[in-house]
Design an enzyme around this catalytic site. Structure first.
Site, PDB file in Angstrom:
ATOM      1  N   LYS A  21       0.842  -1.192   0.000  1.00 52.51           N
ATOM      2  CA  LYS A  21       0.000   0.000   0.000  1.00 52.51           C
ATOM      3  C   LYS A  21       0.885   1.253   0.000  1.00 52.51           C
ATOM      4  CE  LYS A  21      -3.561   1.853   2.950  1.00 52.51           C
ATOM      5  NZ  LYS A  21      -4.305   1.659   4.185  1.00 52.51           N
ATOM      6  N   GLY A  65      -4.795  -2.275   5.639  1.00 51.24           N
ATOM      7  CA  GLY A  65      -4.008  -3.379   5.077  1.00 51.24           C
ATOM      8  C   GLY A  65      -4.618  -4.742   5.367  1.00 51.24           C
ATOM      9  N   ARG A  66      -5.007  -4.962   6.627  1.00 52.13           N
ATOM     10  CA  ARG A  66      -5.512  -6.290   7.010  1.00 52.13           C
ATOM     11  C   ARG A  66      -6.957  -6.528   6.573  1.00 52.13           C
ATOM     12  NH1 ARG A  66      -3.916  -3.136  11.049  1.00 52.13           N
ATOM     13  NH2 ARG A  66      -5.454  -2.264  12.474  1.00 52.13           N
ATOM     14  N   HIS A 110      -3.935 -33.943  18.056  1.00 52.32           N
ATOM     15  CA  HIS A 110      -2.816 -34.800  18.474  1.00 52.32           C
ATOM     16  C   HIS A 110      -1.653 -33.960  18.967  1.00 52.32           C
ATOM     17  CE1 HIS A 110      -4.817 -38.380  16.967  1.00 52.32           C
ATOM     18  NE2 HIS A 110      -5.337 -37.523  16.099  1.00 52.32           N
ATOM     19  N   LYS A 121       9.057  -0.987  13.493  1.00 47.85           N
ATOM     20  CA  LYS A 121       9.746  -0.692  12.225  1.00 47.85           C
ATOM     21  C   LYS A 121      10.843   0.339  12.473  1.00 47.85           C
ATOM     22  CE  LYS A 121       5.671  -1.343   9.272  1.00 47.85           C
ATOM     23  NZ  LYS A 121       4.655  -0.685   8.480  1.00 47.85           N
ATOM     24  N   GLU A 144      -3.801  -7.226  15.400  1.00 45.33           N
ATOM     25  CA  GLU A 144      -3.315  -5.919  14.954  1.00 45.33           C
ATOM     26  C   GLU A 144      -4.437  -4.877  15.131  1.00 45.33           C
ATOM     27  OE1 GLU A 144       0.034  -5.499  11.817  1.00 45.33           O
ATOM     28  OE2 GLU A 144      -1.744  -4.843  10.755  1.00 45.33           O
ATOM     29  N   GLU A 149      10.585  -4.839   4.231  1.00 41.96           N
ATOM     30  CA  GLU A 149      10.665  -6.245   3.799  1.00 41.96           C
ATOM     31  C   GLU A 149      10.309  -6.367   2.320  1.00 41.96           C
ATOM     32  OE1 GLU A 149       9.191  -5.139   6.510  1.00 41.96           O
ATOM     33  OE2 GLU A 149       9.252  -6.584   8.160  1.00 41.96           O
TER      34      GLU A 149
HETATM   35  O1  F6P Z   1       2.192  -4.911   9.691  1.00 40.13           O
HETATM   36  C1  F6P Z   1       2.005  -3.536   9.635  1.00 40.13           C
HETATM   37  C2  F6P Z   1       1.491  -3.123   8.332  1.00 40.13           C
HETATM   38  O2  F6P Z   1       1.382  -1.745   8.347  1.00 40.13           O
HETATM   39  C3  F6P Z   1       0.167  -3.806   8.000  1.00 40.13           C
HETATM   40  O3  F6P Z   1      -0.933  -3.197   8.557  1.00 40.13           O
HETATM   41  C4  F6P Z   1       0.219  -3.797   6.525  1.00 40.13           C
HETATM   42  O4  F6P Z   1      -0.708  -4.683   5.989  1.00 40.13           O
HETATM   43  C5  F6P Z   1       1.647  -4.202   6.287  1.00 40.13           C
HETATM   44  O5  F6P Z   1       2.362  -3.497   7.266  1.00 40.13           O
HETATM   45  C6  F6P Z   1       2.185  -3.950   4.909  1.00 40.13           C
HETATM   46  O6  F6P Z   1       2.114  -2.613   4.540  1.00 40.13           O
HETATM   47  P1  F6P Z   1       2.257  -2.186   3.033  1.00 40.13           P
HETATM   48  O7  F6P Z   1       1.112  -2.767   2.282  1.00 40.13           O
HETATM   49  O8  F6P Z   1       2.237  -0.697   3.045  1.00 40.13           O
HETATM   50  O9  F6P Z   1       3.570  -2.718   2.529  1.00 40.13           O
END
Ligand code: F6P
Length: 546
Positions: free
Chosen positions: A208, A269-270, A386, A508, A355, A214
């Site tokens: 987003k 995002g979620r 199990h 972060k 979250e 990452e």
């Molecule tokens: O984990 C934190 C977060 O901000 C989530 O809410 C989001 O889905 C994710 O990082 C990834 O963010 P982006 O889509 O901006 O890379």
């Protein structure tokens, strides 16, 4: 949204009193007292899903008080505000409109007098055309070969939803292979690269913000590898597309502007799998199935909006969750899908719930004195039986569980599914009613009488059972929306903001600071003795490996 301290409501106080009686009650007695308990404490959704909440430590009076709690905390108001695009995510100054993404009616939805349905539908059309081209083989790689593999590069909300749904809907999958790279650990990209052939792979950079470390690290590595094998810019654009709100950064990265699929600030995002973030899902199961997923979610939205709270599934499950979390003080909540395809479902809602509702400051800017989000965990049945079910059956903690199963399997081989159903029913039965018969000799054990106590299972462990006709795009859409709304209702009642994640942002920032230290850029940074000690050992191990 009204900002009510839930513990100061009349119903909360009454619930505290009521709890004193209920903690002495056994689920067995509740069934004994009410022969019609299943009918009284279950509800059916669109003839495709039965939600049975009768095996809980609740009575009609509990439900009455919980419904009053929802009333006193103005849940109806909040639902109305969310669906109509009010800025309810105040800490980020945003509306919360993932529901608009699955609005299958012709009803317009406005943000600042702008009907956002126009851009949503335009984008859905763009996703349709694009996915059709890739699936049909019209979209070719740089050597003229068709695309066979899709790699989604994204993390958190830009990964978990698409992965969970593509796994859950594998029976609807076409020939495209879908892979996910989320972890910054180089192992993830390395291992996925062993499975793909660059000339037939399409990479989706899904972020987003287009800033997440990452995702951008993985994207840059892949771009570099790609450029060294095929150094022409035009080739790159045939293989890389983006899903983002940050068009400028995506263009700067080299993505063609026509191949950037938008996400909007009002989609958390979620909660974003219904948006362009769901592109890997559409590529995997096709446009029609993707629309059915949206339609299923829309149906649940309508149920949530229009059904009286005493029959409203997300509201009831949210209230029951608060009952355990805040009165029985249960710490966790487990989700067990008895469906191997749904193996990522609890992991998905771990982010969804934790979250969203992992907060400790209320909407009045005060430290909360009640429990907010529970720890959510789970695993697909029967594997968990199990492993950790022992603790649920005989441990000292109360762990409310949701059991989910389809009546019809996509793989009805021999007697597998009927056995799976028997496990689903058998577990919830044993958890509720236990076995304190103390008559284990009947079972042919050699245990001496004096040890029989160890086999005593008292039961009284609460569960919800969700029986779904079949896992289809539509029923899965409804199920996901059900859990989303449950989280929303809980956030409203618990008086917290469910749509930000400042704790994650802090994490972060601190990794960035430490990275500077590790890269020698800012040696002046001073950390606590533990962090500094670990840095020294990291450097020592690294040097001694040379
Ligand atoms: O984990 C934190 C977060 O901000 C989530 O809410 C989001 O889905 C994710 O990082 C990834 O963010 P982006 O889509 O901006 O890379």
């Amino acid at each position: 949204m009204k900002n009510i301290n839930p513990t100061e409501t009349k119903s909360w106080k009454k619930l505290q009193e009521h709890f004193k009686d209920m903690k002495k009650v056994h689920i067995k007695e509740l069934f004994f007292d009410d022969k019609n308990r299943f009918n009284n404490f279950s509800t059916i959704f669109n003839n495709k899903m039965v939600v049975d909440f009768s095996k809980n430590l609740i009575t009609n009076y509990t439900i009455k008080l919980l419904l009053n709690l929802a009333k006193e905390t103005f849940v109806s108001n909040a639902i109305e505000e969310m669906f109509s695009g009010k800025i309810i995510n105040l800490t980020e100054n945003r509306a919360v409109l993932h529901t608009a993404l699955r609005n299958r009616s012709s009803k317009p939805i406005y943000i600042n007098q702008k009907n956002i349905m126009l851009e949503i539908n335009k984008n859905l059309e763009k996703m349709k055309i694009f996915s059709k081209k890739v699936i049909s083989g019209e979209w070719k790689g740089y050597t003229g070969k068709i695309i066979t593999d899709i790699v989604n590069i994204g993390i958190g909300g830009s990964h978990l939803g698409p992965e969970m749904v593509t796994e859950a809907l594998k029976p609807y999958k076409n020939k495209l292979n879908i892979h996910f790279i989320s972890n910054i650990d180089g192992t993830h990209v390395t291992e996925v690269f062993k499975k793909i052939n660059l000339e037939q792979t399409l990479f989706i950079i899904s972020s987003k913000t287009f800033l997440t470390q990452e995702t951008m690290t993985n994207a840059n590595t892949i771009k570099k590898w790609f450029m060294t094998s095929t150094p022409k810019k035009i080739n790159f654009q045939k293989h890389f597309i983006a899903v983002s709100m940050n068009i400028k950064l995506a263009v700067d990265f080299g993505i063609h502007k026509n191949n950037i699929f938008p996400v909007w600030s009002w989609v958390g995002g979620r909660y974003s799998l219904w948006s362009s973030v769901g592109l890997p899902i559409m590529l995997s199961i096709g446009y029609k199935n993707f629309v059915n997923l949206l339609k299923g979610a829309y149906d649940m939205d309508q149920h949530f909006l229009k059904t009286k709270f005493n029959k409203n599934i997300p509201v009831l499950l949210a209230l029951i969750g608060i009952w355990y979390n805040n009165f029985f003080k249960s710490e966790t909540e487990a989700i067990f899908p008895y469906d191997q395809y749904m193996h990522k479902f609890s992991l998905y809602f771990q982010q969804g719930n934790m979250e969203s509702n992992g907060k400790s400051i209320d909407r009045n800017k005060k430290l909360v004195k009640w429990k907010t989000g529970p720890i959510v965990w789970g695993e697909s049945g029967t594997n968990g039986q199990h492993s950790f079910y022992q603790l649920i059956h005989q441990g000292t903690r109360l762990i409310p569980c949701d059991f989910i199963i389809p009546a019809i399997s996509h793989n009805s081989i021999n007697d597998h599914h009927i056995k799976l159903i028997s496990h689903f029913l058998g577990q919830t039965y044993a958890l509720a009613f236990g076995d304190d018969s103390n008559n284990f000799s009947k079972k042919g054990t050699n245990l001496n009488d004096s040890f029989h106590i160890f086999k005593n299972c008292v039961g009284n462990k609460p569960t919800n059972s969700i029986l779904i006709k079949k896992i289809t795009p539509s029923t899965l859409g409804s199920l996901i929306a059900l859990y989303e709304h449950k989280i929303f209702v809980q956030g409203i009642i618990l008086n917290i903001f469910s749509f930000d994640q400042w704790g994650v942002e802090l994490g972060k920032d601190s990794s960035k600071k430490i990275l500077q230290q590790l890269l020698d850029i800012k040696r002046k940074n001073s950390f606590d003795s533990s962090t500094s000690g670990l840095i020294k050992f990291y450097e020592f191990f690294k040097k001694s490996n040379k």
